[in-house]
Design an enzyme around this catalytic site. Structure first.
Site, short mmCIF file in Angstrom:
data_model
loop_
_atom_site.label_atom_id
_atom_site.label_comp_id
_atom_site.label_asym_id
_atom_site.label_seq_id
_atom_site.Cartn_x
_atom_site.Cartn_y
_atom_site.Cartn_z
N ARG A 166 0.82 -1.21 0.00
CA ARG A 166 0.00 0.00 0.00
C ARG A 166 0.86 1.26 0.00
NH1 ARG A 166 -4.87 -2.58 2.47
NH2 ARG A 166 -6.63 -1.15 2.30
N ARG A 212 -21.23 -3.41 3.28
CA ARG A 212 -20.39 -4.63 3.31
C ARG A 212 -20.62 -5.40 4.61
NH1 ARG A 212 -14.03 -4.39 2.07
NH2 ARG A 212 -13.97 -2.85 3.74
N ARG A 242 -17.73 -4.15 9.57
CA ARG A 242 -16.44 -3.68 10.11
C ARG A 242 -16.58 -2.28 10.68
NH1 ARG A 242 -12.25 -4.91 5.33
NH2 ARG A 242 -11.47 -2.93 6.10
P1 ADP Z 1 -10.17 -2.73 2.30
O1 ADP Z 1 -10.58 -4.14 2.03
O2 ADP Z 1 -11.34 -1.88 2.51
O3 ADP Z 1 -9.25 -2.17 1.25
P2 ADP Z 1 -8.33 -3.86 4.21
O4 ADP Z 1 -9.06 -4.95 4.87
O5 ADP Z 1 -7.38 -4.21 3.11
O6 ADP Z 1 -9.37 -2.77 3.69
O7 ADP Z 1 -7.51 -3.03 5.29
C1 ADP Z 1 -8.13 -2.55 6.45
C2 ADP Z 1 -7.16 -1.63 7.18
O8 ADP Z 1 -5.99 -2.39 7.58
C3 ADP Z 1 -6.60 -0.47 6.37
O9 ADP Z 1 -7.46 0.66 6.37
C4 ADP Z 1 -5.28 -0.19 7.11
O10 ADP Z 1 -5.53 0.49 8.33
C5 ADP Z 1 -4.81 -1.60 7.46
N1 ADP Z 1 -3.97 -2.16 6.42
C6 ADP Z 1 -4.26 -3.20 5.59
N2 ADP Z 1 -3.25 -3.45 4.75
C7 ADP Z 1 -2.29 -2.53 5.02
C8 ADP Z 1 -1.00 -2.24 4.48
N3 ADP Z 1 -0.50 -2.94 3.45
N4 ADP Z 1 -0.30 -1.22 5.03
C9 ADP Z 1 -0.76 -0.52 6.07
N5 ADP Z 1 -1.97 -0.72 6.61
C10 ADP Z 1 -2.73 -1.71 6.10
P1 ADP Z 2 -12.07 -4.17 -1.20
O1 ADP Z 2 -11.37 -5.43 -0.75
O2 ADP Z 2 -11.43 -3.58 -2.43
O3 ADP Z 2 -12.23 -3.16 -0.11
P2 ADP Z 2 -14.49 -5.83 -1.29
O4 ADP Z 2 -14.17 -6.96 -2.19
O5 ADP Z 2 -14.47 -6.07 0.17
O6 ADP Z 2 -13.53 -4.57 -1.67
O7 ADP Z 2 -15.90 -5.24 -1.73
C1 ADP Z 2 -16.50 -4.15 -1.03
C2 ADP Z 2 -18.01 -4.37 -0.99
O8 ADP Z 2 -18.54 -4.24 -2.32
C3 ADP Z 2 -18.44 -5.76 -0.51
O9 ADP Z 2 -19.64 -5.61 0.22
C4 ADP Z 2 -18.68 -6.55 -1.81
O10 ADP Z 2 -19.69 -7.55 -1.65
C5 ADP Z 2 -19.16 -5.46 -2.75
N1 ADP Z 2 -18.69 -5.65 -4.13
C6 ADP Z 2 -17.49 -6.10 -4.54
N2 ADP Z 2 -17.40 -6.10 -5.88
C7 ADP Z 2 -18.60 -5.61 -6.34
C8 ADP Z 2 -19.14 -5.38 -7.64
N3 ADP Z 2 -18.42 -5.60 -8.74
N4 ADP Z 2 -20.40 -4.89 -7.72
C9 ADP Z 2 -21.10 -4.62 -6.60
N5 ADP Z 2 -20.66 -4.83 -5.34
C10 ADP Z 2 -19.41 -5.32 -5.21
#
Ligand code: ADP
Ligand code: ADP
Length: 221
Positions: free
Chosen positions: A90, A129, A162
């Site tokens: 990231r 989500r 979350r």
């Molecule tokens: P999302 O699915 O919405 O992108 P993640 O589950 O990947 O969120 O991450 C949730 C949180 O965990 C981030 O907002 C950050 O605080 C932390 N995090 C995850 N991956 C990283 C990373 N590679 N570096 C720093 N913080 C991270």
């Molecule tokens: P990220 O890991 O990038 O934060 P997620 O895979 O967790 O994203 O997806 C975020 C939310 O959007 C989840 O609730 C998921 O079910 C929904 N979602 C993911 N892809 C799509 C899509 N192509 N169209 C509509 N909803 C989606």
């Protein structure tokens, strides 16, 4: 040759959803930095306690903590054939650290699908989500609802929202993404391994596009 795929994109783009599809399709481990942090928070490890203070504010966990955590994950034998990385790297410092780790396996980052969607779509997705307590399976109350409200279709565990998906934290996470993670778009584009994927399409269409791009890449290598 091992295959390492890095999914890049803002929070809510669909990285986790697609990572699970790709991991199943290619038989590779899905490595989600967010899932590993949440597991450490749940079990109360020292690293989890540190991570929690940043995650709850929508900030990135510091690079040294994050890199050490991923290094530990890569020390397990299932990563030698490759991996689908979701949420790591990231920052540019994390991307450099990843290169060094993969070199150790005789591998490199093969492809970086960059999944995007408009900001208002990201906000709507994160607001709805629902995540599974046991294994991080991902649902959406409207776009990908579970068969039974509050229950994971895959393992029957409880679904929860979350804490960092609340509206004010989401806005900050998107800003943090723009400032600290978006520079990785050019970083990987300059290496010729970035593949832009429109994430504003039904889940199955995004998966199909990803599979097409990955197959093309495999043929070229
Ligand atoms: P999302 O699915 O919405 O992108 P993640 O589950 O990947 O969120 O991450 C949730 C949180 O965990 C981030 O907002 C950050 O605080 C932390 N995090 C995850 N991956 C990283 C990373 N590679 N570096 C720093 N913080 C991270
Ligand atoms: P990220 O890991 O990038 O934060 P997620 O895979 O967790 O994203 O997806 C975020 C939310 O959007 C989840 O609730 C998921 O079910 C929904 N979602 C993911 N892809 C799509 C899509 N192509 N169209 C509509 N909803 C989606």
């Amino acid at each position: 040759m091992p295959i390492y795929i890095v999914l890049l994109g803002p929070p809510g783009a669909g990285k986790g959803t697609q990572a699970k599809v790709l991991a199943a399709e290619f038989g590779l481990p899905h490595i989600s930095s967010g899932d590993i942090f949440r597991e450490n928070i749940r079990t109360g490890t020292d690293m989890g306690k540190v991570a929690q203070t940043f995650i709850s504010k929508g900030e990135l966990v510091p690079d040294d903590v994050t890199i050490a955590m991923i290094q530990e994950r890569f020390s397990r034998p299932d990563c030698v054939a490759g991996a689908i990385l979701d949420g790591f790297p990231r920052t540019p410092a994390q991307a450099d650290a990843l290169d060094a780790m993969l070199k150790h396996f005789g591998g490199r980052v093969n492809l970086v699908p960059f999944i995007t969607a408009p900001t208002e779509v990201l906000i709507e997705r994160l607001a709805g989500r629902w995540t599974c307590r046991a294994a991080g399976h991902i649902f959406h109350e409207r776009f990908n609802p579970p068969q039974k409200t509050g229950v994971c279709d895959i393992d029957g565990s409880e679904l929860y929202q979350r804490d960092d998906d609340k509206a004010e934290t989401v806005m900050h996470r998107i800003e943090v993404y723009r400032e600290q993670t978006a520079p990785l778009i050019d970083y990987y584009k300059n290496r010729g391994i970035l593949a832009e994927i429109n994430g504003f399409a039904p889940i199955g269409d995004v998966s199909a596009h990803l599979m097409e791009v990955l197959k093309r890449q495999a043929e070229e290598e």
